[in-house]
Design an enzyme around this catalytic site. Structure first.
Site, PDB file in Angstrom:
ATOM      1  N   PHE A  13     -33.540-105.221 -28.937  1.00  0.00           N
ATOM      2  CA  PHE A  13     -32.757-104.219 -28.347  1.00  0.00           C
ATOM      3  C   PHE A  13     -31.592-103.691 -29.936  1.00  0.00           C
ATOM      4  CE2 PHE A  13     -29.056-102.990 -25.503  1.00  0.00           C
ATOM      5  CZ  PHE A  13     -29.173-101.452 -25.409  1.00  0.00           C
ATOM      6  N   THR A 127     -20.135-110.798 -30.554  1.00  0.00           N
ATOM      7  CA  THR A 127     -19.604-109.872 -28.842  1.00  0.00           C
ATOM      8  C   THR A 127     -18.286-110.552 -28.187  1.00  0.00           C
ATOM      9  OG1 THR A 127     -20.470-110.636 -26.745  1.00  0.00           O
ATOM     10  CG2 THR A 127     -20.765-111.989 -28.640  1.00  0.00           C
ATOM     11  N   GLU A 129     -17.764-111.796 -25.931  1.00  0.00           N
ATOM     12  CA  GLU A 129     -18.052-112.346 -24.575  1.00  0.00           C
ATOM     13  C   GLU A 129     -17.119-114.549 -25.530  1.00  0.00           C
ATOM     14  OE1 GLU A 129     -21.365-113.494 -22.775  1.00  0.00           O
ATOM     15  OE2 GLU A 129     -22.053-110.924 -22.996  1.00  0.00           O
ATOM     16  N   TYR A 155     -23.762-119.363 -24.417  1.00  0.00           N
ATOM     17  CA  TYR A 155     -24.615-118.304 -25.558  1.00  0.00           C
ATOM     18  C   TYR A 155     -23.304-118.164 -26.245  1.00  0.00           C
ATOM     19  CZ  TYR A 155     -24.858-113.700 -26.732  1.00  0.00           C
ATOM     20  OH  TYR A 155     -24.377-112.434 -27.166  1.00  0.00           O
ATOM     21  N   LYS A 159     -22.334-118.277 -29.875  1.00  0.00           N
ATOM     22  CA  LYS A 159     -21.844-117.300 -30.986  1.00  0.00           C
ATOM     23  C   LYS A 159     -20.642-117.057 -31.466  1.00  0.00           C
ATOM     24  CE  LYS A 159     -23.488-113.085 -31.082  1.00  0.00           C
ATOM     25  NZ  LYS A 159     -24.430-113.062 -32.219  1.00  0.00           N
ATOM     26  N   ASN A 254     -19.946-104.635 -11.486  1.00  0.00           N
ATOM     27  CA  ASN A 254     -22.268-104.505 -11.403  1.00  0.00           C
ATOM     28  C   ASN A 254     -22.575-103.788 -10.491  1.00  0.00           C
ATOM     29  OD1 ASN A 254     -21.436-106.387 -13.500  1.00  0.00           O
ATOM     30  ND2 ASN A 254     -21.714-108.094 -12.786  1.00  0.00           N
TER      31      ASN A 254
HETATM   32  P1  NAD Z   1     -32.534-108.592 -28.358  1.00  0.00           P
HETATM   33  O1  NAD Z   1     -32.137-109.974 -27.605  1.00  0.00           O
HETATM   34  O2  NAD Z   1     -32.857-107.949 -27.160  1.00  0.00           O
HETATM   35  O3  NAD Z   1     -33.168-108.871 -29.815  1.00  0.00           O
HETATM   36  C1  NAD Z   1     -33.238-110.355 -30.501  1.00  0.00           C
HETATM   37  C2  NAD Z   1     -33.470-110.441 -30.986  1.00  0.00           C
HETATM   38  O4  NAD Z   1     -33.388-110.772 -32.462  1.00  0.00           O
HETATM   39  C3  NAD Z   1     -35.190-109.666 -31.106  1.00  0.00           C
HETATM   40  O5  NAD Z   1     -36.107-109.189 -31.771  1.00  0.00           O
HETATM   41  C4  NAD Z   1     -35.719-111.126 -31.180  1.00  0.00           C
HETATM   42  O6  NAD Z   1     -37.183-111.350 -31.650  1.00  0.00           O
HETATM   43  C5  NAD Z   1     -34.838-111.467 -33.163  1.00  0.00           C
HETATM   44  N1  NAD Z   1     -34.311-113.075 -33.051  1.00  0.00           N
HETATM   45  C6  NAD Z   1     -34.543-113.943 -31.713  1.00  0.00           C
HETATM   46  N2  NAD Z   1     -33.874-115.396 -32.751  1.00  0.00           N
HETATM   47  C7  NAD Z   1     -34.876-115.051 -34.061  1.00  0.00           C
HETATM   48  C8  NAD Z   1     -35.115-115.802 -35.404  1.00  0.00           C
HETATM   49  N3  NAD Z   1     -34.665-117.434 -35.369  1.00  0.00           N
HETATM   50  N4  NAD Z   1     -35.062-115.985 -36.410  1.00  0.00           N
HETATM   51  C9  NAD Z   1     -35.392-114.059 -36.625  1.00  0.00           C
HETATM   52  N5  NAD Z   1     -34.893-112.921 -35.879  1.00  0.00           N
HETATM   53  C10 NAD Z   1     -34.375-113.407 -34.217  1.00  0.00           C
HETATM   54  O7  NAD Z   1     -30.621-108.789 -28.219  1.00  0.00           O
HETATM   55  P2  NAD Z   1     -29.363-107.709 -28.990  1.00  0.00           P
HETATM   56  O8  NAD Z   1     -28.953-107.262 -27.422  1.00  0.00           O
HETATM   57  O9  NAD Z   1     -30.549-107.221 -29.283  1.00  0.00           O
HETATM   58  O10 NAD Z   1     -28.461-108.179 -29.403  1.00  0.00           O
HETATM   59  C11 NAD Z   1     -28.598-108.616 -30.751  1.00  0.00           C
HETATM   60  C12 NAD Z   1     -27.109-108.780 -31.314  1.00  0.00           C
HETATM   61  O11 NAD Z   1     -25.946-107.937 -30.780  1.00  0.00           O
HETATM   62  C13 NAD Z   1     -27.078-110.495 -30.857  1.00  0.00           C
HETATM   63  O12 NAD Z   1     -26.075-111.243 -31.929  1.00  0.00           O
HETATM   64  C14 NAD Z   1     -26.250-110.601 -29.459  1.00  0.00           C
HETATM   65  O13 NAD Z   1     -25.439-111.474 -29.352  1.00  0.00           O
HETATM   66  C15 NAD Z   1     -25.593-108.991 -29.990  1.00  0.00           C
HETATM   67  N6  NAD Z   1     -24.305-108.894 -28.700  1.00  0.00           N
HETATM   68  C16 NAD Z   1     -25.372-108.006 -28.195  1.00  0.00           C
HETATM   69  C17 NAD Z   1     -24.423-107.257 -25.949  1.00  0.00           C
HETATM   70  C18 NAD Z   1     -25.223-106.091 -25.266  1.00  0.00           C
HETATM   71  O14 NAD Z   1     -24.871-106.313 -24.747  1.00  0.00           O
HETATM   72  N7  NAD Z   1     -27.387-106.811 -26.286  1.00  0.00           N
HETATM   73  C19 NAD Z   1     -23.499-106.582 -26.841  1.00  0.00           C
HETATM   74  C20 NAD Z   1     -22.693-107.300 -27.955  1.00  0.00           C
HETATM   75  C21 NAD Z   1     -23.285-108.019 -29.020  1.00  0.00           C
HETATM   76  P1  TYD Z   2     -25.972-109.562 -18.507  1.00  0.00           P
HETATM   77  O1  TYD Z   2     -27.070-108.041 -18.633  1.00  0.00           O
HETATM   78  O2  TYD Z   2     -26.833-110.653 -18.710  1.00  0.00           O
HETATM   79  O3  TYD Z   2     -25.130-108.946 -19.402  1.00  0.00           O
HETATM   80  P2  TYD Z   2     -24.075-110.850 -20.149  1.00  0.00           P
HETATM   81  O4  TYD Z   2     -24.112-111.904 -19.459  1.00  0.00           O
HETATM   82  O5  TYD Z   2     -24.029-110.564 -21.449  1.00  0.00           O
HETATM   83  O6  TYD Z   2     -22.839-109.234 -19.581  1.00  0.00           O
HETATM   84  O7  TYD Z   2     -25.331-108.993 -17.250  1.00  0.00           O
HETATM   85  C1  TYD Z   2     -24.779-108.263 -17.501  1.00  0.00           C
HETATM   86  C2  TYD Z   2     -23.795-108.318 -15.551  1.00  0.00           C
HETATM   87  O8  TYD Z   2     -24.565-108.483 -14.476  1.00  0.00           O
HETATM   88  C3  TYD Z   2     -23.513-110.327 -15.492  1.00  0.00           C
HETATM   89  O9  TYD Z   2     -22.297-110.152 -14.766  1.00  0.00           O
HETATM   90  C4  TYD Z   2     -24.541-110.615 -14.753  1.00  0.00           C
HETATM   91  C5  TYD Z   2     -24.838-109.329 -13.186  1.00  0.00           C
HETATM   92  N1  TYD Z   2     -25.985-109.736 -13.610  1.00  0.00           N
HETATM   93  C6  TYD Z   2     -26.025-110.004 -11.616  1.00  0.00           C
HETATM   94  O10 TYD Z   2     -26.144-109.787 -10.933  1.00  0.00           O
HETATM   95  N2  TYD Z   2     -27.437-109.904 -11.816  1.00  0.00           N
HETATM   96  C7  TYD Z   2     -28.537-109.993 -12.555  1.00  0.00           C
HETATM   97  O11 TYD Z   2     -29.820-110.301 -12.496  1.00  0.00           O
HETATM   98  C8  TYD Z   2     -28.645-109.986 -13.775  1.00  0.00           C
HETATM   99  C9  TYD Z   2     -29.434-110.085 -14.862  1.00  0.00           C
HETATM  100  C10 TYD Z   2     -27.603-109.950 -14.452  1.00  0.00           C
END
Ligand code: NAD
Ligand code: TYD
Length: 341
Positions: A13, A127, A129, A155, A159, A254
């Site tokens: 993402f 993150t 978190e 998780y 991290k 949420n």
């Molecule tokens: P995501 O799960 O959408 O994507 C993760 C990507 O990493 C995928 O393309 C997957 O194939 C790749 N990957 C997983 N394991 C791997 C490995 N062993 N070797 C190589 N590639 C691998 O995650 P995202 O939501 O895009 O998050 C990206 C980063 O940002 C993560 O480090 C996450 O902790 C951090 N982050 C995410 C959020 C959020 O809201 N999504 C917020 C803060 C920080």
């Molecule tokens: P999520 O998108 O998994 O992100 P994070 O756990 O990293 O914050 O979840 C966001 C919030 O939404 C979290 O409080 C859990 C809640 N949630 C639901 O209530 N229902 C769902 O099906 C999911 C996936 C998350």
């Protein structure tokens, strides 16, 4: 000046959005995506840049020391941005092992390669978190970079462990690192197991919208492009050895997010179904972004009311992307996580 940047996890993402941002903004940079293509990584996400002359995709695991070192040998990157991670809290509760492997050991491999071949900057995408959670009845409290690490889920623990290792590599080996800790992102290419895209997909199919617990848990939502711009600033102008929090003061419960999605899609709130709570469910995340604002001039540009509309429209316009995903292995995941909740 031209630079070569390795972006791990670029088929996911945030990493994919970062690649789009960088290729557009820096026409002379060479961008390399290193991704294992786990369930969360999709080559279809990268199809618009696959043939870009400044882009290379390499399928590899960040834990695979040999493959990573070969890539460094070939590319001699100036900068590494490590997005690759197992990223879903619910999956970490089911199966913590792979989170430790990728999120901690993979980080070590990437930094060892940086030490061996030399690097201008190693950036760790972390993150909010890692700070644990805040109480719901103290809206005056926010996470700063000085807030103690206090994790809740496998998780977040993985991290946080990686963050400590990154800072240790800086202190012990002088590796030029930075770390960013961002709040929840939303936007295009968000994998449909996460709250916002899951609710959009279910609402469009008139399926129940599974809200965990009371729905009162609060997250601080940031449009993905704003996160990418913050990382761009940090890797170019951020101070080595520093942590930067990223967040836009956009706290939402949420249940309110789910109601907005229903309204935007013209679906009844009667689809909302309260289900069993997540184990160890963090109550509230809220970022204080003063440091990145003061030092680097970063501010979020997309307001939630606009970003959520853009995001919903993107899911409406790109049904093939997410329908392909939810038609496969995702069905088993969904059944396992939600059937008897
Ligand atoms: P995501 O799960 O959408 O994507 C993760 C990507 O990493 C995928 O393309 C997957 O194939 C790749 N990957 C997983 N394991 C791997 C490995 N062993 N070797 C190589 N590639 C691998 O995650 P995202 O939501 O895009 O998050 C990206 C980063 O940002 C993560 O480090 C996450 O902790 C951090 N982050 C995410 C959020 C959020 O809201 N999504 C917020 C803060 C920080
Ligand atoms: P999520 O998108 O998994 O992100 P994070 O756990 O990293 O914050 O979840 C966001 C919030 O939404 C979290 O409080 C859990 C809640 N949630 C639901 O209530 N229902 C769902 O099906 C999911 C996936 C998350």
């Amino acid at each position: 000046m031209s630079k070569t940047i390795i972006v791990t996890g670029g088929a996911g993402f945030i990493g994919s959005n970062f690649l789009f941002h960088m290729l557009k903004k820096y026409p002379d940079y060479r961008m390399i995506c290193l991704d294992k293509l786990t369930y969360a990584g999709n080559l279809s996400t990268l199809k618009t840049i696959m043939d870009h002359p400044n882009f290379r995709f390499v399928k590899a695991d960040i834990c695979d020391r040999e493959a990573v070192f070969v890539l460094f040998e070939e590319e001699h990157p100036d900068i590494v941005v490590n997005f690759a991670a197992e990223s879903h809290v619910d999956r970490s509760i089911e199966n913590p092992g792979v989170f430790l492997e990728t999120n901690i050991m993979g980080t070590q491999v990437m930094m060892d390669a940086c030490r061996k071949y030399g690097i201008e900057r190693y950036h760790q995408v972390s993150t909010d978190e890692v700070y644990g959670d805040l109480p719901l009845d103290r809206p005056d409290l926010f996470f700063t970079e000085e807030t103690p690490i206090h994790t809740s889920s496998p998780y977040s623990a993985s991290k946080a462990s990686a963050d400590l290792l990154v800072l240790a590599y800086h202190r012990t080996f002088g590796l030029p690192v930075t770390i960013s800790r961002c709040s929840n992102n939303y936007g295009p290419y968000h994998f449909p197991e996460k709250l916002i895209p899951l609710m959009i997909a279910n609402a469009l199919a008139d399926k129940p919208l599974p809200v965990y617990g009371t729905g009162e848990n609060v997250r601080d939502w940031l449009y993905v492009e704003d996160h990418c711009k913050a990382i761009d600033l940090i890797i170019h102008n951020g101070r080595v050895g520093e942590v930067y929090n990223i967040g836009g003061h956009n706290e939402m419960a949420n249940i309110d997010i789910v109601k907005i999605i229903c309204k935007e899609l013209g679906k009844p709130e009667s689809l909302i179904t309260y289900v069993g709570d997540r184990k160890g469910h963090d109550l509230r995340y809220a970022i204080d972004p003063t440091k990145i604002h003061n030092e680097l001039g970063w501010l979020p540009e997309t307001m939630f009311k606009d970003g959520i509309k853009k995001t919903i429209q993107w899911y409406l316009d790109n049904k093939e992307w997410w329908q392909e995903i939810i038609s496969g292995e995702y069905q088993n995941y969904y059944e396992k996580m939600y059937a008897n909740r």
